[in-house]
Design an enzyme around this catalytic site. Structure first.
Site, PDB file in Angstrom:
ATOM      1  CG  ASN A  47      -7.806   5.068  11.171  1.00  0.00           C
ATOM      2  OD1 ASN A  47      -8.460   4.142  11.625  1.00  0.00           O
ATOM      3  ND2 ASN A  47      -7.994   5.553   9.952  1.00  0.00           N
ATOM      4  CG  HIS A 133      -5.818   0.407   1.881  1.00  0.00           C
ATOM      5  ND1 HIS A 133      -5.521   1.405   0.986  1.00  0.00           N
ATOM      6  CD2 HIS A 133      -6.616   0.956   2.819  1.00  0.00           C
ATOM      7  CE1 HIS A 133      -6.110   2.520   1.384  1.00  0.00           C
ATOM      8  NE2 HIS A 133      -6.776   2.273   2.489  1.00  0.00           N
ATOM      9  CD  GLU A 175      -4.013  -3.816   4.766  1.00  0.00           C
ATOM     10  OE1 GLU A 175      -4.490  -3.606   5.895  1.00  0.00           O
ATOM     11  OE2 GLU A 175      -4.628  -3.579   3.727  1.00  0.00           O
ATOM     12  CB  SER A 179      -7.725  -0.964   7.475  1.00  0.00           C
ATOM     13  OG  SER A 179      -8.154  -1.460   6.239  1.00  0.00           O
ATOM     14  CG  ASP A 204      -0.171  -0.731   3.717  1.00  0.00           C
ATOM     15  OD1 ASP A 204       0.019  -0.124   4.786  1.00  0.00           O
ATOM     16  OD2 ASP A 204      -0.979  -0.348   2.854  1.00  0.00           O
ATOM     17  CG  HIS A 207      -4.477   0.272  10.308  1.00  0.00           C
ATOM     18  ND1 HIS A 207      -5.315   1.270  10.728  1.00  0.00           N
ATOM     19  CD2 HIS A 207      -4.739   0.105   8.991  1.00  0.00           C
ATOM     20  CE1 HIS A 207      -6.054   1.684   9.717  1.00  0.00           C
ATOM     21  NE2 HIS A 207      -5.726   0.990   8.650  1.00  0.00           N
ATOM     22  CE  LYS A 236      -4.938   4.838   8.090  1.00  0.00           C
ATOM     23  NZ  LYS A 236      -4.700   4.113   6.869  1.00  0.00           N
TER      24      LYS A 236
HETATM   25  C1  LIG Z   1      -5.057   4.237   5.496  1.00  0.00           C
HETATM   26  C2  LIG Z   1      -4.333   3.204   4.693  1.00  0.00           C
HETATM   27  C3  LIG Z   1      -3.600   3.548   3.552  1.00  0.00           C
HETATM   28  C4  LIG Z   1      -3.644   4.932   2.978  1.00  0.00           C
HETATM   29  O1  LIG Z   1      -2.849   5.791   3.699  1.00  0.00           O
HETATM   30  P1  LIG Z   1      -3.161   7.374   3.604  1.00  0.00           P
HETATM   31  O2  LIG Z   1      -1.922   7.986   4.145  1.00  0.00           O
HETATM   32  O3  LIG Z   1      -4.366   7.600   4.437  1.00  0.00           O
HETATM   33  O4  LIG Z   1      -3.374   7.669   2.164  1.00  0.00           O
HETATM   34  C5  LIG Z   1      -2.872   2.570   2.936  1.00  0.00           C
HETATM   35  N1  LIG Z   1      -2.876   1.295   3.379  1.00  0.00           N
HETATM   36  C6  LIG Z   1      -3.595   0.929   4.459  1.00  0.00           C
HETATM   37  C7  LIG Z   1      -3.563  -0.476   4.900  1.00  0.00           C
HETATM   38  C8  LIG Z   1      -4.344   1.873   5.137  1.00  0.00           C
HETATM   39  O5  LIG Z   1      -5.086   1.501   6.171  1.00  0.00           O
END
Ligand SMILES: *Cc1c(COP(=O)(O)O)cnc(C)c1O
Length: 382
Positions: A47, A133, A175, A179, A204, A207, A236
């Protein structure tokens, strides 16, 4: 059934279904290369979309930060773990992303859990996209609030849930970029719907931030909306680790009172905050990384089209190739590995049953030759 029996039975069952998960100790180096023991691969499953995890300036910021601040924060931010560097990172994030406040957490997983557990009470309702997620699914399930889900990216489904819930406080959660599919939420329409129904919106954008929108501000900036709560992660596109919750002054202060993942956990190292600050600087001032990524995505899609390889509609760095069967997805991934390409096969329960896939992720660190090679190998493997 005893624990011992239950554990053995579960492992046996997962093995039979081709679902046993294992971690491999791999060494990732610049230019998207990855080594497993003596074997070397080109890496298409990270990522690290801009290649910043190996950027000399980011590495240098972390090293100098460690010399200046030490390696660890030494305590929770509520004790002595919060430094001027943490404060500067919060202020920078707030200014960059256009919110009054930012609160740092040590991971995106922790940020999502901290937020939901601090906010949601039994009289509230959480309404989330079905493909959210795991960190949010789990928090929503365990929270005392009512939890409703709507079909992935379905505005009708969301409208139905908003129409069917009467509670005063409703939080809609989605999101920016999903992801496992790489598709984007229709944020403008969702934001409008939330306003009509007086629900709060939480996005969230793990990405999206760093990759999309002007100065890499992410999905919300790209679709010109301002959610009530935005979660961004640093692991990421920013190439480091950690996360932040962007919100109003009042919500930030409330989180400082009640977010247990914030209060009872050691703050992220200040040196790491220095590295994140440098990454943000690069993202804002050097659009060439985003442009190279966009070019790589476009090249990959064009080449796949020429080879008759079916792709989804994703326009982001996440380009899944849906296989369906778990064992076949693994076999295709293994065949790519023999050709020198590291691609992850993703199986249920991470994705819905029957939709096992290759999750190919592209990065600004890939050369055009590497992408051409991957598509050729994919053509032979499928
Ligand atoms: C990777 C991810 C997370 C978690 O983040 P980390 O910092 O890796 O714990 C949360 N939400 C989404 C949508 C993600 O892809």
């Amino acid at each position: 059934m005893s624990w011992q029996q239950r554990i053995e039975q579960t492992l046996h069952h997962r093995q039979q279904q081709g679902l046993l998960r294992r971690r491999l100790a791999v060494s990732v180096s610049p230019h998207a290369s990855l080594a497993l023991g003596e074997q070397h691969f080109t890496h298409f499953s990270s990522n690290d979309y801009l290649g910043l995890s190996h950027h000399p300036a980011v590495i240098d910021a972390w090293c100098k930060g460690a010399q200046k601040w030490g390696t660890g924060a030494g305590a929770s931010g509520h004790v002595t773990g919060y430094s001027p560097c943490h404060q500067l990172l919060e202020q920078t994030l707030a200014e960059w992303l256009g919110f009054p406040r930012a609160i740092l957490l040590s991971s995106g997983f922790a940020a999502n859990q901290a937020l939901i557990f601090a906010l949601a009470e039994s009289s509230d309702t959480l309404i989330a996209d079905k493909l959210m997620h795991a960190s949010l699914q789990e928090a929503a399930t365990l929270s005392p609030a009512r939890y409703r889900r709507f079909p992935h990216n379905s505005l009708d489904g969301l409208a139905r849930q908003l129409g069917a819930t009467e509670t005063k406080n409703r939080l809609v959660i989605t999101e920016g970029v999903f992801s496992m599919d790489g598709d984007q939420a229709p944020l403008a329409a969702i934001s409008e719907m939330c306003r009509e129904h007086q629900a709060w919106l939480m996005v969230d954008d793990a990405h999206g931030v760093g990759v999309l929108g002007d100065e890499g501000r992410g999905s919300c900036a790209q679709q010109q909306i301002k959610p009530d709560i935005l979660v961004v992660t640093f692991g990421k596109a920013l190439g480091v680790s950690g996360a932040a919750i962007l919100c109003s002054n009042a919500v930030a202060e409330y989180l400082e009172q009640s977010a247990r993942h914030l209060i009872y956990s050691t703050a992220l190292p200040a040196a790491q905050a220095e590295a994140v600050l440098t990454s943000i600087d690069i993202v804002r001032q050097q659009p060439e990384y985003r442009l190279k990524l966009a070019q790589n995505i476009s090249d990959f899609r064009t080449l796949c089209l020429q080879q008759g390889i079916a792709l989804t509609d994703s326009l982001t760095a996440i380009q899944p190739v849906i296989i369906g069967d778990n064992h076949r997805a693994l076999a295709v991934a293994q065949s790519l590995q023999s050709a020198g390409y590291w691609v992850q096969a993703i199986r249920p329960p991470t994705v819905p049953v029957g939709s096992a896939r290759l999750r190919i992720t592209l990065s600004a660190a890939h050369s055009t030759e590497q992408i051409i090679g991957l598509v050729e190998a994919l053509h032979h493997a499928l």
